[in-house]
Design an enzyme around this catalytic site. Structure first.
Site, PDB file in Angstrom:
ATOM      1  N   TYR A 142      -4.656   3.594  17.241  1.00 36.30           N
ATOM      2  CA  TYR A 142      -3.505   2.948  16.348  1.00 36.30           C
ATOM      3  C   TYR A 142      -2.208   3.129  17.066  1.00 36.30           C
ATOM      4  O   TYR A 142      -1.304   2.244  16.940  1.00 36.30           O
ATOM      5  CB  TYR A 142      -3.301   3.737  15.019  1.00 36.30           C
ATOM      6  CG  TYR A 142      -4.250   3.444  14.063  1.00 36.30           C
ATOM      7  CD1 TYR A 142      -5.393   2.471  14.010  1.00 36.30           C
ATOM      8  CD2 TYR A 142      -4.448   4.311  12.731  1.00 36.30           C
ATOM      9  CE1 TYR A 142      -6.387   2.308  13.215  1.00 36.30           C
ATOM     10  CE2 TYR A 142      -5.169   4.128  11.982  1.00 36.30           C
ATOM     11  CZ  TYR A 142      -6.236   3.058  12.151  1.00 36.30           C
ATOM     12  OH  TYR A 142      -7.111   3.020  11.098  1.00 36.30           O
ATOM     13  N   LYS A 189     -17.961   9.372  17.614  1.00 31.77           N
ATOM     14  CA  LYS A 189     -18.966   8.478  18.080  1.00 31.77           C
ATOM     15  C   LYS A 189     -19.294   8.522  19.582  1.00 31.77           C
ATOM     16  O   LYS A 189     -19.152   7.913  20.273  1.00 31.77           O
ATOM     17  CB  LYS A 189     -18.461   7.105  17.664  1.00 31.77           C
ATOM     18  CG  LYS A 189     -19.514   5.891  17.757  1.00 31.77           C
ATOM     19  CD  LYS A 189     -20.243   5.879  16.725  1.00 31.77           C
ATOM     20  CE  LYS A 189     -21.171   4.799  16.971  1.00 31.77           C
ATOM     21  NZ  LYS A 189     -22.471   4.649  15.814  1.00 31.77           N
ATOM     22  N   ASP A 245      -8.960   7.975   8.736  1.00 30.30           N
ATOM     23  CA  ASP A 245      -8.040   7.165   7.901  1.00 30.30           C
ATOM     24  C   ASP A 245      -9.079   6.388   6.969  1.00 30.30           C
ATOM     25  O   ASP A 245      -9.021   6.494   5.897  1.00 30.30           O
ATOM     26  CB  ASP A 245      -7.567   5.728   8.839  1.00 30.30           C
ATOM     27  CG  ASP A 245      -6.739   4.924   8.030  1.00 30.30           C
ATOM     28  OD1 ASP A 245      -6.507   5.124   6.658  1.00 30.30           O
ATOM     29  OD2 ASP A 245      -6.181   3.722   8.464  1.00 30.30           O
ATOM     30  N   ASP A 249     -10.245   8.210   3.011  1.00 25.35           N
ATOM     31  CA  ASP A 249     -10.077   7.139   1.601  1.00 25.35           C
ATOM     32  C   ASP A 249     -11.592   7.332   0.988  1.00 25.35           C
ATOM     33  O   ASP A 249     -11.648   7.082  -0.126  1.00 25.35           O
ATOM     34  CB  ASP A 249      -9.877   5.664   2.079  1.00 25.35           C
ATOM     35  CG  ASP A 249      -8.576   5.397   1.883  1.00 25.35           C
ATOM     36  OD1 ASP A 249      -7.522   6.198   2.063  1.00 25.35           O
ATOM     37  OD2 ASP A 249      -7.948   4.162   2.174  1.00 25.35           O
TER      38      ASP A 249
END
Ligand code: NAD
Length: 355
Positions: A142, A189, A245, A249
């Site tokens: 980001y 990952k 993120d 959620d």
């Protein structure tokens, strides 16, 4: 103990719910002989109306001078047509970066009294859930270099992490796990991404300083699956910005009630900004129907993580659980056709139960 708290109610239901959190903090101060001093500040749409910008330098400075910040929510249709840089949500980014908050804590708690709100089968969630997602907030894709090449026909976003950035968030996760059930799951990952390989190496090195905490690693695809398959296996999940993120959620939706979930954004010292995960709910603003529990639990996190007042934080969380088990509900969590009470009455009931 004397503490100064910057209070930013914001827009929409922000003032309704923050009022109840302050009510609860006042009761804590009285019951445990502390002194909380509040500095009320404008940010978001109300700051645009008053000063022409979503966050003024003075607001940021005063928030910095406090011991921590309690925020309601910002935004609403009134400001939706403004250009990006002038949107109320810019205030949140300005506060997070201006205050240097790099660590986001999102607990996903499912109270057994509200198990019906959970979209998962009861045999999967069992006796309720309590998972803490620790998300890195200021690095990763980001914040990397981004752009377009080839006449705009190709785009890129660069993901990078330094060892220092990973080390400090990992330490936060291990410290938090120590105060909980002593388990950290690091999500990456590492089979594909180099940043994830550095992430895994660094988290492992940090874990050597916390021999009392158990560390395991999961790939992000597996973690997202495990969260709905067997969420109770998790205590603390630590992960980078984008994975966090998405996973935070997902974890919060398992609990099914957006009005119940608090969050904290922290830095290396004890300073933090505390806010509910939901938005400003303009559809119900000023009607005394918003659920104040997410904000009250955010205030409890402030007591725990910024002020090291564990007993006091426990007392607030127990008061919330006791109000729920006595059958008290706000409209959003009441069963179909069931009785409910208003925002202010729920604040009173929770404050009353703090002893
Ligand atoms: P929202 O979270 O405000 O509302 C979604 C739905 O949940 C609405 O039906 C609302 O009534 C309900 N809801 C939310 N909180 C509730 C509570 N405490 N009690 C009872 N019901 C509650 O999300 P949205 O509608 O997408 O956004 C509304 C505004 O909030 C927008 O301007 C958005 O940009 C802003 N927003 C702000 C934040 C923040 O300040 N951190 C976060 C998300 C959205």
């Amino acid at each position: 103990m004397k503490k100064r708290i910057a209070v930013i109610p914001g827009d929409g239901i922000g003032p309704d719910i923050v009022r109840e959190a302050v009510k609860v903090l006042d009761k804590v101060a009285k019951a445990y002989s502390h002194e909380f001093e509040y500095d009320y500040l404008l940010a978001g749409g109300c700051s645009i109306d008053e000063y022409g910008v979503p966050l003024t330098d003075e607001t940021l400075d005063r928030a910095k001078k406090a011991d921590s910040t309690l925020l309601g929510a910002v935004g609403g249709p009134k400001w939706d047509s403004l250009p990006g840089a002038m949107r109320p949500e810019k205030a949140l980014l300005g506060l997070r970066s201006g205050l240097g908050l790099f660590c986001n804590l999102r607990p996903a708690i499912l109270y057994k009294e509200l198990a019906d709100a959970c979209p998962l089968r009861s045999d999967i969630v069992g006796d309720g859930l309590d998972v803490m997602v620790v998300r890195e907030l200021t690095g990763g894709i980001y914040f990397g270099k981004k752009g377009r090449i080839d006449d705009g026909n190709e785009a890129y976003d660069v993901m990078s992490y330094s060892k220092g950035e990973i080390d400090r968030i990992a330490r936060k996760a291990f410290e938090i796990a120590r105060r909980r059930r002593g388990k950290v799951t690091s999500v990456d990952k590492a089979n594909v991404l180099e940043t994830s390989r550095l992430w895994r190496e660094t988290v492992k090195a940090v874990s050597e300083d916390y021999p009392d905490v158990e560390l395991s690693n999961l790939y992000v695809d597996n973690a997202s699956m495990q969260l709905v398959r067997n969420p109770a296996q998790f205590d603390v999940i630590v992960t980078e910005n984008m994975f966090g993120d998405i996973l935070s959620d997902e974890a919060s939706m398992i609990t099914g009630s957006i009005g119940m979930l608090p969050s904290a954004s922290l830095r290396t010292d004890s300073y933090g900004m505390y806010e509910p995960i939901h938005g400003s709910a303009p559809d119900i603003a000023g009607q005394d129907v918003a659920n104040p529990i997410a904000t009250i639990l955010s205030a409890a996190m402030m007591l725990r993580y910024s002020f090291s007042m564990a007993r006091e934080a426990d007392a607030v969380e127990k008061a919330v659980a006791s109000a729920l088990s006595d059958g008290l509900r706000t409209k959003d969590i009441a069963s179909e056709g069931g009785a409910w009470i208003g925002t202010s009455a729920m604040g009173d009931e929770i404050a009353r139960r703090i002893v």
